[in-house]
Design a protein around this motif. Structure first.
Motif, PDB file in Angstrom:
ATOM      1  N   TYR A   1      -1.083  49.620  73.809  1.00  0.00           N
ATOM      2  CA  TYR A   1      -0.856  48.213  73.474  1.00  0.00           C
ATOM      3  C   TYR A   1      -1.013  47.357  74.734  1.00  0.00           C
ATOM      4  CZ  TYR A   1       1.114  49.589  68.940  1.00  0.00           C
ATOM      5  OH  TYR A   1       1.281  50.093  67.684  1.00  0.00           O
ATOM      6  N   PHE A   2      -1.732  46.271  74.601  1.00  0.00           N
ATOM      7  CA  PHE A   2      -1.861  45.301  75.688  1.00  0.00           C
ATOM      8  C   PHE A   2      -1.653  43.927  75.065  1.00  0.00           C
ATOM      9  CE2 PHE A   2      -4.682  44.172  79.619  1.00  0.00           C
ATOM     10  CZ  PHE A   2      -3.581  43.570  80.210  1.00  0.00           C
ATOM     11  N   ASN A   3      -0.425  43.424  75.172  1.00  0.00           N
ATOM     12  CA  ASN A   3      -0.092  42.154  74.531  1.00  0.00           C
ATOM     13  C   ASN A   3      -0.355  40.979  75.473  1.00  0.00           C
ATOM     14  OD1 ASN A   3       0.712  43.362  72.172  1.00  0.00           O
ATOM     15  ND2 ASN A   3       2.856  43.538  72.782  1.00  0.00           N
ATOM     16  N   PHE A   4      -1.174  40.094  75.032  1.00  0.00           N
ATOM     17  CA  PHE A   4      -1.469  38.833  75.719  1.00  0.00           C
ATOM     18  C   PHE A   4      -1.859  39.023  77.190  1.00  0.00           C
ATOM     19  CE2 PHE A   4       1.622  38.066  72.339  1.00  0.00           C
ATOM     20  CZ  PHE A   4       0.834  37.272  71.509  1.00  0.00           C
TER      21      PHE A   4
ATOM     22  N   HIS B   1      -4.642  48.368  70.947  1.00  0.00           N
ATOM     23  CA  HIS B   1      -4.199  47.127  70.318  1.00  0.00           C
ATOM     24  C   HIS B   1      -4.121  46.038  71.389  1.00  0.00           C
ATOM     25  CE1 HIS B   1      -2.486  48.844  66.414  1.00  0.00           C
ATOM     26  NE2 HIS B   1      -2.985  49.888  67.069  1.00  0.00           N
ATOM     27  N   VAL B   2      -4.875  44.974  71.195  1.00  0.00           N
ATOM     28  CA  VAL B   2      -4.875  43.861  72.141  1.00  0.00           C
ATOM     29  C   VAL B   2      -4.477  42.593  71.384  1.00  0.00           C
ATOM     30  CG1 VAL B   2      -6.202  42.498  73.796  1.00  0.00           C
ATOM     31  CG2 VAL B   2      -6.674  44.943  73.534  1.00  0.00           C
ATOM     32  N   ALA B   3      -3.363  42.000  71.779  1.00  0.00           N
ATOM     33  CA  ALA B   3      -2.919  40.748  71.155  1.00  0.00           C
ATOM     34  C   ALA B   3      -3.406  39.577  71.993  1.00  0.00           C
ATOM     35  CB  ALA B   3      -1.399  40.725  71.041  1.00  0.00           C
ATOM     36  N   LEU B   4      -3.997  38.589  71.324  1.00  0.00           N
ATOM     37  CA  LEU B   4      -4.496  37.391  72.000  1.00  0.00           C
ATOM     38  C   LEU B   4      -3.975  36.149  71.292  1.00  0.00           C
ATOM     39  CD1 LEU B   4      -8.251  38.325  72.663  1.00  0.00           C
ATOM     40  CD2 LEU B   4      -6.331  38.454  74.266  1.00  0.00           C
ATOM     41  N   CYS B   5      -3.827  35.082  72.055  1.00  0.00           N
ATOM     42  CA  CYS B   5      -3.399  33.816  71.469  1.00  0.00           C
ATOM     43  C   CYS B   5      -4.492  33.253  70.568  1.00  0.00           C
ATOM     44  CB  CYS B   5      -3.066  32.811  72.574  1.00  0.00           C
ATOM     45  SG  CYS B   5      -1.612  33.253  73.546  1.00  0.00           S
TER      46      CYS B   5
ATOM     47  N   PHE C   1       5.406  31.202  75.783  1.00  0.00           N
ATOM     48  CA  PHE C   1       4.183  30.512  75.400  1.00  0.00           C
ATOM     49  C   PHE C   1       4.002  30.624  73.898  1.00  0.00           C
ATOM     50  CE2 PHE C   1       3.279  34.794  76.815  1.00  0.00           C
ATOM     51  CZ  PHE C   1       2.536  35.333  75.776  1.00  0.00           C
ATOM     52  N   CYS C   2       3.151  29.795  73.355  1.00  0.00           N
ATOM     53  CA  CYS C   2       2.975  29.714  71.900  1.00  0.00           C
ATOM     54  C   CYS C   2       2.208  30.919  71.376  1.00  0.00           C
ATOM     55  CB  CYS C   2       2.243  28.423  71.544  1.00  0.00           C
ATOM     56  SG  CYS C   2       1.977  28.231  69.759  1.00  0.00           S
ATOM     57  N   VAL C   3       2.779  31.620  70.411  1.00  0.00           N
ATOM     58  CA  VAL C   3       2.102  32.761  69.801  1.00  0.00           C
ATOM     59  C   VAL C   3       1.766  32.474  68.331  1.00  0.00           C
ATOM     60  CG1 VAL C   3       3.121  34.448  71.354  1.00  0.00           C
ATOM     61  CG2 VAL C   3       4.301  33.852  69.214  1.00  0.00           C
ATOM     62  N   GLU C   4       1.928  31.228  67.916  1.00  0.00           N
ATOM     63  CA  GLU C   4       1.577  30.875  66.542  1.00  0.00           C
ATOM     64  C   GLU C   4       0.062  31.050  66.348  1.00  0.00           C
ATOM     65  OE1 GLU C   4       1.838  27.138  63.381  1.00  0.00           O
ATOM     66  OE2 GLU C   4       2.803  27.005  65.351  1.00  0.00           O
ATOM     67  N   GLY C   5      -0.327  31.779  65.334  1.00  0.00           N
ATOM     68  CA  GLY C   5      -1.743  32.035  65.079  1.00  0.00           C
ATOM     69  C   GLY C   5      -2.334  33.148  65.917  1.00  0.00           C
ATOM     70  N   ALA C   6      -1.476  33.827  66.721  1.00  0.00           N
ATOM     71  CA  ALA C   6      -1.972  34.935  67.553  1.00  0.00           C
ATOM     72  C   ALA C   6      -2.428  36.097  66.674  1.00  0.00           C
ATOM     73  CB  ALA C   6      -0.877  35.392  68.510  1.00  0.00           C
TER      74      ALA C   6
ATOM     75  N   ASN D   1      -3.634  40.346  66.491  1.00  0.00           N
ATOM     76  CA  ASN D   1      -3.658  41.682  67.085  1.00  0.00           C
ATOM     77  C   ASN D   1      -4.999  42.320  66.748  1.00  0.00           C
ATOM     78  OD1 ASN D   1      -2.443  43.797  68.560  1.00  0.00           O
ATOM     79  ND2 ASN D   1      -2.061  44.908  66.653  1.00  0.00           N
ATOM     80  N   HIS D   2      -5.756  42.712  67.763  1.00  0.00           N
ATOM     81  CA  HIS D   2      -7.087  43.295  67.593  1.00  0.00           C
ATOM     82  C   HIS D   2      -6.983  44.806  67.823  1.00  0.00           C
ATOM     83  CE1 HIS D   2      -7.578  39.099  68.813  1.00  0.00           C
ATOM     84  NE2 HIS D   2      -8.729  39.094  68.163  1.00  0.00           N
ATOM     85  N   VAL D   3      -7.393  45.580  66.836  1.00  0.00           N
ATOM     86  CA  VAL D   3      -7.292  47.039  66.911  1.00  0.00           C
ATOM     87  C   VAL D   3      -8.683  47.614  67.142  1.00  0.00           C
ATOM     88  CG1 VAL D   3      -6.524  49.136  65.764  1.00  0.00           C
ATOM     89  CG2 VAL D   3      -5.325  46.974  65.343  1.00  0.00           C
ATOM     90  N   PHE D   4      -8.842  48.288  68.277  1.00  0.00           N
ATOM     91  CA  PHE D   4     -10.134  48.861  68.646  1.00  0.00           C
ATOM     92  C   PHE D   4     -10.089  50.384  68.554  1.00  0.00           C
ATOM     93  CE2 PHE D   4     -10.027  44.746  70.686  1.00  0.00           C
ATOM     94  CZ  PHE D   4     -11.318  44.264  70.489  1.00  0.00           C
ATOM     95  N   THR D   5     -11.202  50.961  68.149  1.00  0.00           N
ATOM     96  CA  THR D   5     -11.342  52.418  68.092  1.00  0.00           C
ATOM     97  C   THR D   5     -12.623  52.819  68.798  1.00  0.00           C
ATOM     98  OG1 THR D   5     -12.483  52.293  65.955  1.00  0.00           O
ATOM     99  CG2 THR D   5     -10.082  52.593  65.913  1.00  0.00           C
ATOM    100  N   ARG D   6     -12.728  54.105  69.099  1.00  0.00           N
ATOM    101  CA  ARG D   6     -13.922  54.596  69.773  1.00  0.00           C
ATOM    102  C   ARG D   6     -15.133  54.519  68.849  1.00  0.00           C
ATOM    103  NH1 ARG D   6     -13.069  57.321  74.545  1.00  0.00           N
ATOM    104  NH2 ARG D   6     -10.950  58.111  74.923  1.00  0.00           N
TER     105      ARG D   6
END
Length: 557
Positions: free
Chosen positions: A28-31, A63-67, A125-130, A132-137
């Protein structure tokens, strides 16, 4: 029992977790953020270095979470301009990852989680509308090594070099008994449905891949021409004796060792079968059938074509041949179509959200816009009806089959031959909601996992929002020569390994005075099933430019 590590640099994970000692099922790598007022370029670079660290298990997830808006995908609401986003899918593709899921990031579901670090400060910081992007090989790029194939040619076994564009598609066995591929499922369901109205006799595996001579009426550039391996070309006598079961459909013309004018002898020519019609014709000529028995032939056929999401250089054809009493052909055609309708309607019950509409249209009243399959079938002989299958939102449908009657093929005043040619691959795409024909040929096991034990289901893509890369190429045509666009598309398929999704003519220019012609095309690279990074796409484009000069004789501008 959890282990907590501090001061871990996300771009140097392998220094903290040695390769082979620990592999994670999820990372997991959040924001992620470089800190302070770092621009989008620096944050892309951060993500690129993060994705390059190999600490993930083979079937693990990142898992990468972005704003809101940062990712640059259609899932963002609102969506930023591509150049102003972090371009996360393209960045991940450069490291061999594909985006498999996207869902809202809900901080409230994680106990004790707090968003902090705004501009490197202890501020939220604002996380509204953020998101989570799930990547696989992704599966690894295919290595297209030269392939030799053996096949029956008349009474002889011969080998030939497979065209490079077909190397990963020859002998895939989609129709074999142990296959769970949706193409085979549809073929078997159709056969079972038709057997309720007609006695059936099926043929598939013994049909030769090669034909000899020239397919009359078929455009030369649409044919995959084959050169037999050295020393294996059969003699003319053996060829003429042994090919009685392969190339006898009258519209295809007679096998000949003379050129078009019939004056000069030419080398024997061989080509991959573009249709199963010649094999059906052989059955009819030899009277190897019983009137009223439905002959079912199936197998892959090969046709060069332009690049579109529904135009296939190879697909699986199912050919139905039925000899009926003269005067009853119309009722038999209707019976065939009704059984096909009933079977397809029963198939949709297992595919949630898809309800096919099947229609029979007179060829004379069919609109001028024919898909690639229908347009090629016109070249093979006269057509009486088009069989169209539609699904919402286009219920009018796409042509997936053609119906012919050929009373002249039997020297009998009592019988008429009815044939129905079906494109099983197009049917699979329509019934399973597959938007790109290339997905049917993917090597990624996640495709077939969606169709266990031959079930048909609505396909769920495991590669979302794949990045695309556009490159323009301009060139001068050789003086006095027409440009073979099909050859250009085929070359693009070959060079890119089917990574070209579109080729569009952008400009045509004729130089005053000299009359020289120049064309400009936009070539779009995009994969439907694996990671394609910008560097790999650029290398493909450069390779394509080199091959265009060598094989097409054009002069790049």
């Amino acid at each position: 029992g959890a282990e907590v590590l501090f001061s871990v640099d996300c771009t140097k994970l392998q220094e903290h977790f040695l390769p082979g000692t620990r592999e994670f099922d999820r990372v997991y790598f959040n924001f992620p953020h470089c800190g302070r007022k770092a621009g989008v370029v620096k944050n892309r670079q951060l993500l690129a270095r993060f994705f390059q660290r190999r600490v993930l298990a083979q079937e693990g997830e990142i898992h990468v979470a972005l704003c809101s808006g940062q990712g640059g995908t259609p899932a963002d609401r609102p969506r930023r301009e591509w150049h102003n986003s972090w371009q996360i899918v393209a960045v991940a593709a450069g490291a061999g990852f594909i985006l498999s899921h996207v869902h809202p990031f809900k901080a409230e579901t994680v106990e004790g989680y707090k968003c902090t670090g705004y501009r490197s400060q202890d501020k939220s910081f604002c996380v509204e509308g953020a998101l989570n992007h799930v990547f696989t090989r992704s599966t690894a790029p295919l290595c297209f090594t030269p392939l030799s194939c053996k096949t029956q040619l008349g009474s002889q076994k011969v080998s030939f070099q497979v065209p490079q564009v077909l190397v990963d598609k020859i002998n895939r066995g989609f129709l074999e008994e142990n296959s769970s591929h949706p193409v085979r499922t549809i073929k078997e369901k159709l056969s079972a449905g038709l057997s309720q109205a007609f006695p059936l006799h099926s043929t598939s595996s013994c049909l030769p891949l090669l034909h000899h001579g020239h397919p009359d009426g078929v455009c030369h550039s649409s044919t995959f021409w084959i050169t037999l391996s050295p020393g294996e070309a059969p003699s003319t006598d053996k060829t003429s004796q042994g090919l009685a079961d392969t190339v006898l459909f009258s519209h295809f013309g007679q096998d000949t060792d003379r050129d078009v004018q019939g004056e000069l002898p030419v080398p024997q020519r061989f080509y991959l079968r573009p249709s199963l019609l010649p094999h059906a014709q052989a059955i009819i000529k030899e009277r190897a059938f019983s009137p009223g028995t439905l002959q079912v032939l199936s197998g892959p056929v090969f046709r060069k074509c332009r690049i579109t999401p529904h135009s296939m250089p190879v697909f699986h054809e199912m050919l139905l041949v039925l000899a009926v009493s003269r005067g009853t052909e119309d009722s038999c055609i209707q019976m065939l179509v009704d059984k096909i309708k009933t079977t397809l309607n029963s198939l949709h019950q297992g595919v949630s959200g898809v309800k096919p509409t099947v229609s029979l249209q007179e060829a004379a009243s069919f609109g001028p816009e024919l898909n690639g399959f229908a347009a090629f079938e016109w070249q093979l002989g006269e057509i009486q009806h088009f069989l169209c299958v539609g699904t919402a939102p286009e219920p009018s449908g796409s042509c997936v089959g053609v119906i012919r009657t050929a009373p002249e093929e039997l020297k009998s005043h009592e019988l008429v031959v009815v044939s129905v040619s079906l494109n099983l691959d197009l049917l699979a795409m329509l019934l399973c909601g597959i938007s790109d024909w290339r997905m049917l040929w993917t090597r990624d096991r996640r495709f077939l996992r969606q169709f266990p034990e031959g079930e048909l289901r609505l396909f769920q893509s495991f590669s979302l929002y794949p990045p695309s890369y556009e490159h323009d190429v301009s060139f001068w045509l050789p003086d006095g020569e027409e440009f073979d666009e099909v050859a250009f598309h085929t070359l693009a398929r070959e060079v890119s390994g089917e990574m070209v999704v579109s080729i569009q003519l952008r400009d045509s220019f004729q130089q005053p005075g000299t009359g020289r012609r120049s064309l400009c095309y936009r070539v779009t690279f995009q994969s439907c099933d694996r990671a394609l990074g910008s560097r790999e796409a650029a290398e493909m484009q450069l390779h394509l430019r080199e091959e265009m000069q060598q094989q097409l004789g054009v002069t790049l501008r």
